[in-house]
Design an enzyme around this catalytic site. Structure first.
Site, mmCIF file in Angstrom:
data_model
loop_
_atom_site.group_PDB
_atom_site.id
_atom_site.type_symbol
_atom_site.label_atom_id
_atom_site.label_comp_id
_atom_site.label_asym_id
_atom_site.label_seq_id
_atom_site.Cartn_x
_atom_site.Cartn_y
_atom_site.Cartn_z
ATOM 1 N N GLY A 33 33.117 24.796 55.613
ATOM 2 C CA GLY A 33 32.208 24.739 56.749
ATOM 3 C C GLY A 33 31.001 25.602 56.479
ATOM 4 O O GLY A 33 30.631 25.872 55.327
ATOM 5 N N GLY A 34 30.393 26.070 57.551
ATOM 6 C CA GLY A 34 29.198 26.868 57.398
ATOM 7 C C GLY A 34 29.461 28.250 56.834
ATOM 8 O O GLY A 34 28.544 28.919 56.352
ATOM 9 N N VAL A 38 36.904 26.347 50.840
ATOM 10 C CA VAL A 38 38.252 26.692 50.394
ATOM 11 C C VAL A 38 38.675 25.720 49.299
ATOM 12 O O VAL A 38 38.522 24.500 49.443
ATOM 13 C CB VAL A 38 39.260 26.654 51.560
ATOM 14 C CG1 VAL A 38 40.651 27.034 51.073
ATOM 15 C CG2 VAL A 38 38.825 27.586 52.674
ATOM 16 N N LYS A 53 38.879 31.074 48.870
ATOM 17 C CA LYS A 53 37.732 30.838 49.738
ATOM 18 C C LYS A 53 36.508 31.531 49.131
ATOM 19 O O LYS A 53 36.531 32.742 48.893
ATOM 20 C CB LYS A 53 37.981 31.361 51.156
ATOM 21 C CG LYS A 53 36.770 31.170 52.083
ATOM 22 C CD LYS A 53 36.969 31.850 53.434
ATOM 23 C CE LYS A 53 37.892 31.059 54.313
ATOM 24 N NZ LYS A 53 37.906 31.608 55.707
ATOM 25 N N ASP A 143 39.825 33.750 67.287
ATOM 26 C CA ASP A 143 39.503 32.349 67.003
ATOM 27 C C ASP A 143 40.777 31.538 66.770
ATOM 28 O O ASP A 143 40.865 30.741 65.838
ATOM 29 C CB ASP A 143 38.586 32.243 65.782
ATOM 30 C CG ASP A 143 37.850 30.892 65.718
ATOM 31 O OD1 ASP A 143 37.777 30.213 66.759
ATOM 32 O OD2 ASP A 143 37.361 30.541 64.627
#
Length: 570
Positions: A33-34, A38, A53, A143
């Site tokens: 993602g941003g 990974v 990652k 999160d």
């Protein structure tokens, strides 16, 4: 977003698989993602598969988030948290090397309908343990959401049901540099109200997010997520529809605990320990059949419709039973009802596959309407047989809605007394009691329509009373027949079937065959005695029914080590 060809200036490649940090060979990209990408990688030094990652150090915020994730993960060592092996930086990026979890995300499994209620509860238990461990060490995840919950694909059951990952926005106690009031981080659809307002997010925020994840898994919908970010933001902080309203088949204590976890006021949410106790108490009481959940729309939020989990195998069995039931009418009644066998069976089966309960109701209404014109008496008795099904089995598995028809079918070969063994396979005691009672009721009504004794003798029938041909033609004779059916003997049979179905899973646990055989023998003897004493059943039907019930109960016993169906106290 970085690609495999641009991982780091210090990487050395061998063919198409680059090696980073002179140790980790990148095999294939797993996601990104941003914030980072990974990779599935191979540790050349320890000869093992790992997840790597890569977080590019493009700005101070990204570097701070990478540092936050590595520091938070380094504090935590728990089976339900993805383990961090190493955090290394070069001039271009930070590399976080962690254990590789073979499996899928909770989000992907929910989308596929691959999880049962029991799976969701087990995942919730693992997440409660992970959060408890993190909170005790001063780490708040901030999160928690389905994509950050990994579900291992191994079937040995030795490890946790799920693992929590991605501590990139975690808050760490005592580190002011990583926590600033007014900094809104997280995912809006799973964000606690206080977190969305920029206030300090504590353990209560993680509890709220986990509650939403479980709510979504059990109800089939996230009640906060809307069609756009603005609409979703307006829902954050609202009181959510009670889970028990959407899933009335779930244990009340479980629904209450999840409702408390998603309460807008963090002071009234309870604790992760409270949620864990409710999950542990409900684990054996929820269904173990995977499937998608059909829920109602959430516009507006107060208009949430009840949701029911309907596994695909359940739909197919329900469709086959309903189709057979729809075909039975024309076969038994001839052309009087004006119904053709094949279209009736196929149409009903298709309707039940698409909409298990609504399809069943629609087919029942069509059948009754067709019967009412040709045979009002038959229509009245059929309505009396069908009416208890949606009332008593409203939230039971779809297959139970037509399963009662197997009772008169078995009675044709003198095995009607075996039906409670089948009813005992329903998941909850209330479902088992209802199915057993409906099966006995259908036995009595089928005997009246067929003008013969199907296990239960029907008072008033025969040469001195009403006969089946007249009963089918006129409503008055049908009403007389219904009055005759509502006798003490019929009520005793209904009670015997219901009680026997309730008790069977409690007695037959699937642990030791010899113990189960003794329990089934006692159960069958008790059912036989109740039918003989209360309902006046005797002769060949009693003996054959008792033998068939014994065989069916043994054949359908739970597998050793598996949880028997319906061991709930609700």
């Amino acid at each position: 977003m970085e690609t495999a060809e641009h991982t780091t200036t210090t990487s050395a490649s061998r063919g198409d698989e680059p090696v980073v940090l002179d140790r980790y060979r990148l095999v294939r990209r797993l996601g990104g993602g941003g914030f980072g990408v990974v990779w599935l990688a191979h540790d050349l030094k320890l000869d093992r598969a790992v997840a790597v990652k890569r977080i590019p150090c493009g700005d101070a915020d990204t570097a701070r988030r990478a540092d936050r994730e590595s520091v938070a993960a380094a504090r935590l060592q728990h089976p339900a948290i993805v383990a961090l092996y190493e955090a290394v930086a070069d001039q271009d990026a930070v590399f976080l090397v962690s254990e590789l979890v073979h499996g899928a995300t909770y989000a992907a499994l929910l989308a596929e309908g691959a999880l049962s209620d029991r799976d969701v509860v087990a995942i919730g238990l693992a997440m409660c343990d992970a959060l408890t461990h993190a909170h005790r060490r001063g780490v708040v995840h901030r999160d928690v959401k389905p994509p950050n919950i990994l579900v291992p694909g191994d079937d040995d059951g030795a490890g946790p049901a799920a693992k929590l990952t991605d501590f990139g926005v975690a808050r760490i106690a005592g580190d002011d540099a990583l926590t600033q009031t007014g900094d809104v981080v997280g995912t809006l659809a799973y964000m606690a109200p206080e977190q969305a307002e920029g206030a300090e997010a504590g353990p209560e925020a993680d509890l709220y997010a986990l509650g939403l994840c479980l709510y979504e898994g059990l109800a089939g919908v996230n009640p906060v997520r809307a069609r756009g970010a603005g609409a979703t933001a307006r829902r954050v902080g609202q009181r959510l529809p009670p889970l028990g309203r959407l899933r009335r088949d779930l244990p009340l204590e479980l629904c209450d605990a999840i409702d408390a976890a998603v309460w807008p006021d963090p002071a009234q949410r309870g604790s992760v320990a409270d949620l864990r106790r409710a999950l542990a108490g409900a684990r054996r009481a929820v269904d173990d059949e995977p499937g998608t959940i059909a829920g109602g729309p959430l516009e507006p939020i107060a208009g949430v419709a009840p949701a029911v989990r309907t596994p695909v195998p359940d739909r197919l069995v329900a469709a086959a039973l309903a189709g057979g039931l729809a075909a039975a009418g024309p076969l038994l009644l001839g052309d009087a009802a004006g119904i053709t066998v094949l279209p009736a069976a196929l149409g009903t089966a298709v309707a039940v596959v698409l909409l298990p309960r609504l399809g069943w109701l629609a087919a029942a209404i069509v059948l009754l309407a067709a019967l009412a014109g040709a045979q009002p008496g038959t229509a009245l008795l059929a309505a009396a047989a069908l009416a208890p099904v949606p009332l008593l089995l409203r939230f039971a598995p779809a297959w139970t809605w037509s399963a009662a028809a197997l009772a008169p079918v078995a009675a044709l070969v003198s095995a009607g007394g075996a039906f409670p063994a089948l009813a005992g396979r329903a998941p909850r005691w209330s479902h088992r009691a209802a199915l057993g009672a409906v099966g006995a009721w259908w036995l009595a009504i089928a005997g009246a329509l067929a003008d013969r004794t199907l296990l239960l003798a029907v008072p008033g029938s025969g040469s001195d009373g009403w006969r089946a041909p007249a009963l089918r033609r006129t409503g008055g004779d049908a009403l007389d027949a219904l009055g005759a059916l509502l006798t003490t003997s019929t009520g005793a049979a209904v009670a015997a079937f219901a009680v026997a179905a309730i008790l069977l899973p409690w007695l037959v646990r699937g642990r030791l065959l010899t113990v189960d055989i003794v329990a089934v023998t006692a159960w069958s003897a008790g059912l036989t005695a109740a039918l003989q004493a209360g309902a006046g059943v005797g002769g060949r039907s009693l003996v054959v029914g008792a033998a068939a019930a014994w065989i069916l109960a043994v054949a359908l016993r739970p597998r050793p080590g598996a949880s028997p169906p319906g061991l709930d106290a609700r």
